[in-house]
Write a protein that holds these residues in place. Structure first.
Motif, PDB file in Angstrom:
ATOM      1  N   MET A 104      75.989   8.350 -27.191  1.00  0.00           N
ATOM      2  CA  MET A 104      76.039   7.985 -28.617  1.00  0.00           C
ATOM      3  C   MET A 104      76.885   8.982 -29.417  1.00  0.00           C
ATOM      4  SD  MET A 104      72.800   6.499 -30.356  1.00  0.00           S
ATOM      5  CE  MET A 104      72.881   5.250 -31.584  1.00  0.00           C
ATOM      6  N   ILE A 105      76.652  10.277 -29.127  1.00  0.00           N
ATOM      7  CA  ILE A 105      77.491  11.326 -29.706  1.00  0.00           C
ATOM      8  C   ILE A 105      77.962  12.197 -28.555  1.00  0.00           C
ATOM      9  CG2 ILE A 105      77.589  13.358 -31.215  1.00  0.00           C
ATOM     10  CD1 ILE A 105      75.288  12.261 -32.792  1.00  0.00           C
ATOM     11  N   GLU A 106      79.265  12.436 -28.519  1.00  0.00           N
ATOM     12  CA  GLU A 106      79.808  13.330 -27.510  1.00  0.00           C
ATOM     13  C   GLU A 106      80.657  14.371 -28.215  1.00  0.00           C
ATOM     14  OE1 GLU A 106      81.564  10.406 -24.611  1.00  0.00           O
ATOM     15  OE2 GLU A 106      81.897  12.324 -23.577  1.00  0.00           O
ATOM     16  N   VAL A 107      80.304  15.608 -28.031  1.00  0.00           N
ATOM     17  CA  VAL A 107      81.055  16.704 -28.642  1.00  0.00           C
ATOM     18  C   VAL A 107      81.644  17.529 -27.507  1.00  0.00           C
ATOM     19  CG1 VAL A 107      80.836  18.795 -30.042  1.00  0.00           C
ATOM     20  CG2 VAL A 107      79.565  16.741 -30.684  1.00  0.00           C
ATOM     21  N   LYS A 108      82.969  17.705 -27.551  1.00  0.00           N
ATOM     22  CA  LYS A 108      83.622  18.423 -26.457  1.00  0.00           C
ATOM     23  C   LYS A 108      84.459  19.580 -26.990  1.00  0.00           C
ATOM     24  CE  LYS A 108      84.305  14.370 -23.588  1.00  0.00           C
ATOM     25  NZ  LYS A 108      85.382  13.377 -23.424  1.00  0.00           N
ATOM     26  N   GLU A 109      84.105  20.762 -26.569  1.00  0.00           N
ATOM     27  CA  GLU A 109      84.875  21.977 -26.886  1.00  0.00           C
ATOM     28  C   GLU A 109      85.232  22.050 -28.363  1.00  0.00           C
ATOM     29  OE1 GLU A 109      88.055  22.591 -24.066  1.00  0.00           O
ATOM     30  OE2 GLU A 109      86.537  22.857 -22.493  1.00  0.00           O
ATOM     31  N   LEU A 110      84.251  21.729 -29.192  1.00  0.00           N
ATOM     32  CA  LEU A 110      84.467  21.723 -30.637  1.00  0.00           C
ATOM     33  C   LEU A 110      84.699  23.150 -31.139  1.00  0.00           C
ATOM     34  CD1 LEU A 110      84.379  19.857 -33.181  1.00  0.00           C
ATOM     35  CD2 LEU A 110      81.981  20.513 -33.412  1.00  0.00           C
ATOM     36  N   GLN A 111      85.773  23.306 -31.900  1.00  0.00           N
ATOM     37  CA  GLN A 111      86.098  24.620 -32.460  1.00  0.00           C
ATOM     38  C   GLN A 111      86.255  24.510 -33.966  1.00  0.00           C
ATOM     39  OE1 GLN A 111      89.316  26.763 -30.344  1.00  0.00           O
ATOM     40  NE2 GLN A 111      89.245  25.077 -28.898  1.00  0.00           N
ATOM     41  N   LYS A 112      85.790  25.551 -34.637  1.00  0.00           N
ATOM     42  CA  LYS A 112      85.997  25.609 -36.077  1.00  0.00           C
ATOM     43  C   LYS A 112      86.183  27.063 -36.487  1.00  0.00           C
ATOM     44  CE  LYS A 112      85.912  24.518 -40.472  1.00  0.00           C
ATOM     45  NZ  LYS A 112      87.049  23.801 -41.085  1.00  0.00           N
ATOM     46  N   SER A 113      87.242  27.325 -37.215  1.00  0.00           N
ATOM     47  CA  SER A 113      87.443  28.660 -37.777  1.00  0.00           C
ATOM     48  C   SER A 113      87.583  28.538 -39.287  1.00  0.00           C
ATOM     49  CB  SER A 113      88.716  29.295 -37.210  1.00  0.00           C
ATOM     50  OG  SER A 113      88.606  29.419 -35.815  1.00  0.00           O
ATOM     51  N   PHE A 114      87.040  29.515 -39.983  1.00  0.00           N
ATOM     52  CA  PHE A 114      87.346  29.677 -41.411  1.00  0.00           C
ATOM     53  C   PHE A 114      88.268  30.882 -41.487  1.00  0.00           C
ATOM     54  CE2 PHE A 114      83.107  27.606 -41.667  1.00  0.00           C
ATOM     55  CZ  PHE A 114      83.437  26.527 -42.471  1.00  0.00           C
ATOM     56  N   GLY A 115      89.555  30.668 -41.671  1.00  0.00           N
ATOM     57  CA  GLY A 115      90.506  31.779 -41.600  1.00  0.00           C
ATOM     58  C   GLY A 115      90.439  32.407 -40.224  1.00  0.00           C
ATOM     59  N   SER A 116      90.202  33.698 -40.183  1.00  0.00           N
ATOM     60  CA  SER A 116      90.160  34.371 -38.883  1.00  0.00           C
ATOM     61  C   SER A 116      88.751  34.374 -38.288  1.00  0.00           C
ATOM     62  CB  SER A 116      90.666  35.816 -39.024  1.00  0.00           C
ATOM     63  OG  SER A 116      89.827  36.507 -39.920  1.00  0.00           O
ATOM     64  N   LEU A 117      87.790  33.826 -39.027  1.00  0.00           N
ATOM     65  CA  LEU A 117      86.403  33.812 -38.537  1.00  0.00           C
ATOM     66  C   LEU A 117      86.158  32.579 -37.661  1.00  0.00           C
ATOM     67  CD1 LEU A 117      83.518  35.101 -38.734  1.00  0.00           C
ATOM     68  CD2 LEU A 117      83.102  33.523 -40.632  1.00  0.00           C
ATOM     69  N   GLU A 118      85.904  32.825 -36.385  1.00  0.00           N
ATOM     70  CA  GLU A 118      85.652  31.731 -35.442  1.00  0.00           C
ATOM     71  C   GLU A 118      84.154  31.392 -35.482  1.00  0.00           C
ATOM     72  OE1 GLU A 118      86.799  32.811 -31.494  1.00  0.00           O
ATOM     73  OE2 GLU A 118      87.170  30.734 -30.927  1.00  0.00           O
TER      74      GLU A 118
END
Ligand code: ADP
Ligand code: MG
Length: 244
Positions: free
Chosen positions: A1-15
């Motif tokens: 139903m939901i598949e999340v793969k190698e999701l990345q999020k950065s705010f500026g240099s903050l990972e």
């Protein structure tokens, strides 16, 4: 139903999210636990496109919201995220609308159902969350627990098949958490698909089919409640649980 793969999020240099991968099956209730700042809200908000991922994929009902960092079109995004409802820590009710007004605003705006059906449904849902007599009241007249139950009823108005909860009881006085958790528990018993970010460890243990422990932008450990609470594999999971 939901598949999340190698999701990345950065705010500026903050990972904030570092290659987060997980899936949610239909009818499953997944609890997400972890320290403050570990990325739980950012992960949840990414699913409904309140945050834009910087990499990875999110597939909802087989349709990619984002695939390898590339987003669908605005129209597709609306369609793909529409089966999901979200309930926030701070309720986010419209203060200038009555309880019923809060429930009916989105469906009346979308005009997919008749006014008669919308009115009948808001009545049903207020009864479901135990607030039959509060339809004409403004949010400021309600306790925190009542506000949160209105927020849940409002999310249900659009017939979501996935509900996301971001710490639904964290803003409540302890004596009001039970009435909100009872509503969520009932939804779990009805096999609503849910992701619940929570600090309520007893609730997660009782209600979740699976528990995800996030730490420092990653899924450190996940498993059944028995595994995570009974025999956590990692020292950092044990540390976190001993502090909660
Ligand atoms: P959690 O919900 O687990 O407490 P969040 O997802 O809210 O964690 O936050 C993860 C990290 O991302 C934190 O370090 C937070 O300060 C940072 N963060 C969240 N939102 C923003 C934003 N809009 N801009 C910059 N940093 C943010
Ligand atoms: Mg949060």
């Amino acid at each position: 139903m939901i598949e999340v793969k190698e999701l990345q999020k950065s705010f500026g240099s903050l990972e904030v999210l570092k290659k987060v991968t997980f899936a949610v099956n239909p009818g499953e209730a997944v609890a997400v636990i972890g320290p403050s700042g570990s990325g739980k809200s950012t992960m949840l908000r990414s699913l409904v496109h309140l945050e834009e991922a910087t990499g990875g994929s999110i597939i909802i009902h087989g349709k990619p919201l984002v695939k390898d960092g590339k987003y669908a079109s605005a129209a597709e995004i609306r369609e793909i995220t529409s089966p999901m409802g979200m309930v926030f820590q701070h309720f986010n009710l419209f203060p200038h609308l009555t309880v019923r007004g809060n429930l009916e605003l989105a469906p009346r705006t979308l005009k997919r159902e008749s006014i008669k059906d919308i009115t009948a449904k808001s009545k049903d849902l207020l009864s479901k969350v135990g607030l039959t007599d509060k339809g004409d009241v403004y949010p400021s007249m309600l306790s925190g627990g009542q506000k949160q139950r209105v927020a849940i009823a409002r999310a249900l108005m659009l017939n979501p098949d996935i509900l996301l909860f971001d710490e639904p009881t964290s803003a409540l006085d302890p004596e009001l958490t039970g009435e909100v958790l009872r509503v969520i528990r009932q939804l779990a018993e009805e096999h609503m698909t849910m992701i619940i970010v929570t600090h309520e460890m007893n609730f997660a243990r009782d209600v979740a089919d699976r528990v995800i422990f996030m730490d420092n932008g990653e899924i450190a450990e996940s498993g059944t409640p028995e595994q995570i609470f009974g025999s956590p594999q990692l020292e950092r999971t044990r540390m976190f649980l001993s502090r909660e």
